[in-house]
Design a protein around this motif. Structure first.
Motif, short mmCIF file in Angstrom:
data_model
loop_
_atom_site.label_atom_id
_atom_site.label_comp_id
_atom_site.label_asym_id
_atom_site.label_seq_id
_atom_site.Cartn_x
_atom_site.Cartn_y
_atom_site.Cartn_z
N UNK A 83 30.42 32.59 37.68
CA UNK A 83 30.47 32.36 36.24
C UNK A 83 29.27 31.60 35.71
N UNK A 84 28.54 30.88 36.56
CA UNK A 84 27.57 29.92 36.06
C UNK A 84 26.20 30.52 35.78
N UNK A 134 42.42 35.95 36.97
CA UNK A 134 42.22 37.39 37.02
C UNK A 134 40.96 37.83 36.30
N UNK A 135 40.68 37.22 35.15
CA UNK A 135 39.47 37.56 34.41
C UNK A 135 38.22 37.18 35.16
N UNK A 136 38.24 36.02 35.83
CA UNK A 136 37.06 35.62 36.61
C UNK A 136 36.85 36.55 37.79
N UNK A 137 37.93 37.00 38.41
CA UNK A 137 37.80 37.97 39.52
C UNK A 137 37.28 39.31 39.02
N UNK A 138 37.72 39.74 37.85
CA UNK A 138 37.21 40.99 37.30
C UNK A 138 35.72 40.89 37.02
N UNK A 139 35.28 39.73 36.56
CA UNK A 139 33.85 39.54 36.31
C UNK A 139 33.07 39.59 37.62
N UNK A 140 33.59 38.95 38.66
CA UNK A 140 32.93 39.03 39.96
C UNK A 140 32.83 40.47 40.43
N UNK A 141 33.90 41.21 40.30
CA UNK A 141 33.91 42.63 40.67
C UNK A 141 32.83 43.40 39.92
N UNK A 142 32.69 43.12 38.63
CA UNK A 142 31.74 43.85 37.81
C UNK A 142 30.30 43.38 38.01
N UNK A 143 30.13 42.10 38.37
CA UNK A 143 28.79 41.54 38.50
C UNK A 143 28.13 41.83 39.84
N UNK A 144 28.90 41.99 40.90
CA UNK A 144 28.29 42.23 42.21
C UNK A 144 27.43 43.50 42.22
N UNK A 145 27.84 44.61 41.63
CA UNK A 145 26.92 45.76 41.58
C UNK A 145 25.64 45.46 40.81
N UNK A 173 43.06 41.60 44.50
CA UNK A 173 41.72 41.75 43.91
C UNK A 173 40.62 41.28 44.86
N UNK A 174 40.70 40.03 45.33
CA UNK A 174 39.59 39.47 46.09
C UNK A 174 39.28 40.27 47.34
N UNK A 175 40.29 40.61 48.13
CA UNK A 175 40.01 41.30 49.39
C UNK A 175 39.51 42.72 49.16
#
Length: 267
Positions: A83-84, A134-145, A173-175
């Motif tokens: 997030x940072x 959940x929103x932070x995990x969705x952002x991680x999912x979208x940001x890694x690509x 989500x995480x796994x």
């Protein structure tokens, strides 16, 4: 899953709290001298325990300094909070630290640890939107690509494939994110929890056709656990074991114990 043929590796998380930087730098140098494989810090803005307003330093500028101050040990944040920082910026930072750390061999030593974030005080004090887990995990999912895409575009390119370590154990989500993007999965909890979640990670890999042996299994251990717990975690598939040490003293006693255990395991 077939037993992981990787050797045991030992990490140390040098927590950048309650100490001045010379003591932190000395701890990183000492860990390298002792033979640790990876030196981590963490990505927070305030101490996680002890005086909540105590001494504390930022992670990524410190990693750049460690890259110059060390020559062999791998370095990284356990873990960087997604997030940072803008994901493209984070990719460029990682590539730069990778190059800085390659000063002796030409091959970088950065491990890109990343997670979705959880420490609400950091968000509130620094003006980030905390949102939901959940929103932070969705952002991680979208940001890694986006991170992966930027790493592929940078000039100069990283000196090597920068290993991605993802921390967390959320089963839905995480796994799934770990299965798709991680080279290393960092987990938390006891042997039973690690074993169960590792099995779920295998299932998530099967869902997308990835060999689960491509992902190194990492786990934190504490002095109270002893090397007996490390033995049980190793039997369950753990290969990277990380000890946390805090300031101002940075006691390396348990690190010495697990390094000796590693050497016996790998003999």
């Amino acid at each position: 899953m077939t037993a992981d043929p990787r050797p045991v590796r030992i990490g140390i998380q040098i927590q950048p709290q309650h100490a001045q930087y010379p003591a932190i730098r000395a701890a990183a140098a000492r860990a390298e001298e002792m033979g640790a494989d990876i030196a981590f810090n963490w990505d927070h803005f305030y101490p996680l325990y002890g005086d909540p307003e105590g001494l504390h330093f930022e992670a990524w500028t410190m990693l750049a300094a460690w890259a110059e101050a060390t020559s062999r040990i791998e370095i990284g944040a356990l873990v960087s909070c997604n997030s940072y920082r803008n994901p493209e910026l984070l990719a460029d930072m990682a590539r730069t630290v990778d190059h800085v750390s390659a000063h002796d061999t030409g091959t970088g030593r950065l491990v890109l640890g990343i997670g979705s974030g959880w420490f609400e005080k950091d968000y509130d004090e620094y003006g980030y939107e905390f949102g939901t887990a959940g929103g932070r995990l969705n952002k991680l999912r979208d940001d890694l690509p986006r991170i992966e895409s930027r790493l592929a575009k940078l000039n100069p390119a990283p000196t090597r494939h920068i290993p991605v370590l993802i921390g967390g154990g959320g089963e839905q989500k995480t796994l799934r994110i770990v299965a798709k993007h991680a080279d290393i999965w960092h987990s938390f909890g006891d042997v039973e929890t690690f074993t169960r979640k590792s099995g779920i990670l295998d299932e998530r890999c099967a869902e997308i056709g990835r060999d689960p042996l491509e992902i190194e299994r990492s786990v934190g251990i504490e002095p109270k656990d002893g090397t007996e717990t490390a033995d049980a975690l190793h039997a369950a598939g753990g290969r990277l074991f990380t000890v946390g040490v805090g300031g101002p003293d940075y006691d390396m006693g348990f690190l010495a114990d697990v390094i000796a255990w590693r050497d016996a395991k790998n003999a």
